[in-house]
Design a protein around this motif. Sequence first.
Motif, mmCIF file in Angstrom:
data_model
loop_
_atom_site.group_PDB
_atom_site.id
_atom_site.type_symbol
_atom_site.label_atom_id
_atom_site.label_comp_id
_atom_site.label_asym_id
_atom_site.label_seq_id
_atom_site.Cartn_x
_atom_site.Cartn_y
_atom_site.Cartn_z
ATOM 1 N N PHE A 15 0.842 -1.194 0.000
ATOM 2 C CA PHE A 15 0.000 0.000 0.000
ATOM 3 C C PHE A 15 0.883 1.252 0.000
ATOM 4 O O PHE A 15 0.691 2.171 -0.802
ATOM 5 N N ALA A 16 1.879 1.281 0.868
ATOM 6 C CA ALA A 16 2.789 2.426 0.942
ATOM 7 C C ALA A 16 3.566 2.598 -0.358
ATOM 8 O O ALA A 16 3.789 3.717 -0.825
ATOM 9 N N SER A 17 3.981 1.489 -0.951
ATOM 10 C CA SER A 17 4.722 1.552 -2.210
ATOM 11 C C SER A 17 3.875 2.158 -3.321
ATOM 12 O O SER A 17 4.341 3.013 -4.084
ATOM 13 N N ALA A 18 2.607 1.726 -3.412
ATOM 14 C CA ALA A 18 1.720 2.287 -4.433
ATOM 15 C C ALA A 18 1.461 3.764 -4.182
ATOM 16 O O ALA A 18 1.422 4.575 -5.130
ATOM 17 N N GLU A 19 1.294 4.151 -2.922
ATOM 18 C CA GLU A 19 1.093 5.572 -2.611
ATOM 19 C C GLU A 19 2.290 6.405 -3.057
ATOM 20 O O GLU A 19 2.123 7.488 -3.622
ATOM 21 N N ASN A 20 3.489 5.910 -2.780
ATOM 22 C CA ASN A 20 4.697 6.649 -3.149
ATOM 23 C C ASN A 20 4.884 6.738 -4.654
ATOM 24 O O ASN A 20 5.192 7.802 -5.197
ATOM 25 N N ASP A 21 4.694 5.609 -5.343
ATOM 26 C CA ASP A 21 5.045 5.528 -6.761
ATOM 27 C C ASP A 21 3.960 6.079 -7.679
ATOM 28 O O ASP A 21 4.263 6.710 -8.704
ATOM 29 N N LEU A 22 2.698 5.824 -7.340
ATOM 30 C CA LEU A 22 1.603 6.125 -8.264
ATOM 31 C C LEU A 22 0.832 7.383 -7.906
ATOM 32 O O LEU A 22 0.028 7.853 -8.711
ATOM 33 N N LYS A 23 1.060 7.897 -6.715
ATOM 34 C CA LYS A 23 0.373 9.115 -6.239
ATOM 35 C C LYS A 23 -1.143 9.024 -6.440
ATOM 36 O O LYS A 23 -1.774 9.904 -7.022
ATOM 37 N N PRO A 24 -1.767 7.939 -5.942
ATOM 38 C CA PRO A 24 -3.214 7.801 -6.088
ATOM 39 C C PRO A 24 -3.949 8.670 -5.073
ATOM 40 O O PRO A 24 -3.342 9.283 -4.193
ATOM 41 N N LEU A 25 -5.262 8.669 -5.179
ATOM 42 C CA LEU A 25 -6.111 9.249 -4.142
ATOM 43 C C LEU A 25 -6.570 8.102 -3.243
ATOM 44 O O LEU A 25 -7.214 7.162 -3.715
ATOM 45 N N THR A 26 -6.208 8.160 -1.974
ATOM 46 C CA THR A 26 -6.655 7.143 -1.028
ATOM 47 C C THR A 26 -8.010 7.560 -0.467
ATOM 48 O O THR A 26 -8.118 8.579 0.217
ATOM 49 N N LEU A 27 -9.032 6.779 -0.790
ATOM 50 C CA LEU A 27 -10.391 7.109 -0.353
ATOM 51 C C LEU A 27 -10.563 6.874 1.138
ATOM 52 O O LEU A 27 -11.288 7.618 1.803
ATOM 53 N N THR A 28 -9.931 5.842 1.649
ATOM 54 C CA THR A 28 -9.983 5.572 3.091
ATOM 55 C C THR A 28 -8.891 4.596 3.458
ATOM 56 O O THR A 28 -8.453 3.791 2.630
ATOM 57 N N ASP A 29 -8.442 4.700 4.687
ATOM 58 C CA ASP A 29 -7.641 3.621 5.263
ATOM 59 C C ASP A 29 -8.530 2.886 6.257
ATOM 60 O O ASP A 29 -9.758 3.029 6.231
ATOM 61 N N GLY A 30 -7.957 2.113 7.147
ATOM 62 C CA GLY A 30 -8.766 1.296 8.035
ATOM 63 C C GLY A 30 -9.311 1.994 9.260
ATOM 64 O O GLY A 30 -10.102 1.400 10.008
ATOM 65 N N GLN A 31 -8.937 3.240 9.485
ATOM 66 C CA GLN A 31 -9.380 3.945 10.691
ATOM 67 C C GLN A 31 -10.903 4.097 10.689
ATOM 68 O O GLN A 31 -11.497 4.545 9.712
ATOM 69 N N GLY A 32 -11.500 3.704 11.794
ATOM 70 C CA GLY A 32 -12.945 3.752 11.912
ATOM 71 C C GLY A 32 -13.649 2.518 11.383
ATOM 72 O O GLY A 32 -14.876 2.397 11.516
ATOM 73 N N TYR A 33 -12.878 1.597 10.801
ATOM 74 C CA TYR A 33 -13.462 0.375 10.247
ATOM 75 C C TYR A 33 -12.926 -0.891 10.917
ATOM 76 O O TYR A 33 -13.687 -1.725 11.375
ATOM 77 N N SER A 34 -11.613 -1.027 10.930
ATOM 78 C CA SER A 34 -11.001 -2.250 11.439
ATOM 79 C C SER A 34 -9.677 -1.917 12.114
ATOM 80 O O SER A 34 -8.906 -1.092 11.603
ATOM 81 N N PRO A 35 -9.369 -2.568 13.236
ATOM 82 C CA PRO A 35 -8.078 -2.316 13.879
ATOM 83 C C PRO A 35 -6.904 -2.894 13.112
ATOM 84 O O PRO A 35 -5.756 -2.518 13.353
ATOM 85 N N ASN A 36 -7.175 -3.827 12.203
ATOM 86 C CA ASN A 36 -6.119 -4.432 11.384
ATOM 87 C C ASN A 36 -5.011 -5.011 12.270
ATOM 88 O O ASN A 36 -3.845 -4.657 12.169
ATOM 89 N N ARG A 37 -5.407 -5.940 13.118
ATOM 90 C CA ARG A 37 -4.435 -6.603 13.978
ATOM 91 C C ARG A 37 -3.893 -7.868 13.309
ATOM 92 O O ARG A 37 -4.591 -8.548 12.564
ATOM 93 N N THR A 38 -2.640 -8.166 13.612
ATOM 94 C CA THR A 38 -2.115 -9.497 13.332
ATOM 95 C C THR A 38 -1.932 -10.197 14.677
ATOM 96 O O THR A 38 -1.689 -9.559 15.698
ATOM 97 N N PHE A 39 -2.046 -11.517 14.650
ATOM 98 C CA PHE A 39 -2.093 -12.283 15.892
ATOM 99 C C PHE A 39 -0.943 -13.279 15.991
ATOM 100 O O PHE A 39 -0.378 -13.720 14.978
ATOM 101 N N TYR A 40 -0.642 -13.629 17.232
ATOM 102 C CA TYR A 40 0.272 -14.722 17.523
ATOM 103 C C TYR A 40 -0.568 -15.940 17.883
ATOM 104 O O TYR A 40 -1.515 -15.849 18.675
ATOM 105 N N TYR A 41 -0.213 -17.078 17.291
ATOM 106 C CA TYR A 41 -0.963 -18.308 17.461
ATOM 107 C C TYR A 41 -0.033 -19.414 17.952
ATOM 108 O O TYR A 41 1.166 -19.391 17.688
ATOM 109 N N ALA A 42 -0.610 -20.391 18.653
ATOM 110 C CA ALA A 42 0.147 -21.565 19.057
ATOM 111 C C ALA A 42 -0.669 -22.815 18.753
ATOM 112 O O ALA A 42 -1.906 -22.792 18.788
ATOM 113 N N ASN A 43 0.037 -23.884 18.441
ATOM 114 C CA ASN A 43 -0.625 -25.168 18.300
ATOM 115 C C ASN A 43 -1.339 -25.501 19.600
ATOM 116 O O ASN A 43 -0.824 -25.245 20.694
ATOM 117 N N GLU A 44 -2.530 -26.046 19.509
ATOM 118 C CA GLU A 44 -3.357 -26.290 20.687
ATOM 119 C C GLU A 44 -2.658 -27.177 21.715
ATOM 120 O O GLU A 44 -2.648 -26.879 22.921
#
Length: 373
Positions: free
Chosen positions: A238-267
């Motif tokens: 996403f950052a690469s496209a913003e830098n290279d292509l100079k698009p208009l970003t309509l929205t990021d995840g703020q107000g929609y999703s926390p966009n978390r990644t998780f740590y998991y373990a075998n049960e």
Amino acid sequence: MAKNQLDLSDNYKYRSVNVRTRSKRKRLWKAGAIGTWLLLMALAAGCASGAAGSAGGTDASPATPAKAGGAGGTGKVIRIGYQKGNTLNILKVKGNLDARLKAEGYEVEWKVFAGGNFVLEAMSSGSVDFGHAADGSGVFGQAGNKPFVYVANDLPNPEGMGIMVHADSGIHSIAELKGKKIAVSKGGNHHYLAVLALEKAGLKLDDVQFVYVKDASEGRALFETKQIDGLGSWDPFFASAENDLKPLTLTDGQGYSPNRTFYYANEQFAKAHPELIRLILEEIQEADEWANDHKPEIVKLLSVALGIDADAIERAVGRRKYGVELLSPEIIAPQQQLADTYHRIGLIPNPIQVAERMPVDAPWAADSATRNK
């Protein structure tokens, strides 16, 4: 039982253990050319052997750490699945987990994978004990009845994904995407963002045409050649496209999703070794604190690992904070919303309850030194 407690006896009958705690150790590396060089050399060595590491390995029972081979082996191995460029990659290169586990009589076998779904697949087969994957990977894994448990998560990064259009497209809002083509990777965090944003704007999903792509590079190619109108993406692409292509970003995840990644373990591993999960989380937090204080080094490290321009990595790293959070009802709620949405739009066949895999009072969470306030 307190109102917000999850009764572990319902699903995970963990044995009683005394989880050893420790005071915060500050073993941060010195910044500068030597530290950066060591990071890059270690990373290069890891990348060279990574493909082989993801393919093989000893498939010991996760409840019993695998035996280490070779004359220098300590006797027990913990197998960790990671993806290039994520926080476990930073932990691997920094080396603090390997050092602490060696003192406890363990070695670490690092296995690199192309995506989080592959990490959880390996975890379900018993070839990985602990790993890191996105929120959607956990939902798909649980829907497929994979034997894993969530143990913690990274700090939220809603700014790390977005929906963009060409600056000269004449489109200035999500609502104006009606009748347009939007490229996403099916089931990705940015796909979820697009669904929420479209519905908030009063559109139905069949008001747009989703074009499903296999990876970020295919989506970008379609966007650059204007075969699609909108593109959903995630950092660092996403950052690469913003830098290279100079698009208009309509929205990021703020107000929609926390966009978390998780740590998991075998049960099985989680039931048998909560003290090792606690130890791993402590060392991730230490590496994360180092990363926050040494972002120029992190930019160089991730640029080499991913083969992406340093300017794009700098943009992505600059808008996130590294850190470990333990599970809580506040973290479970948006993950359940994601699962409910994926069921509603047909991405998973049956409804699931993510709390069944997200124990908030697990032994590794006791008297936590890792939770970020």
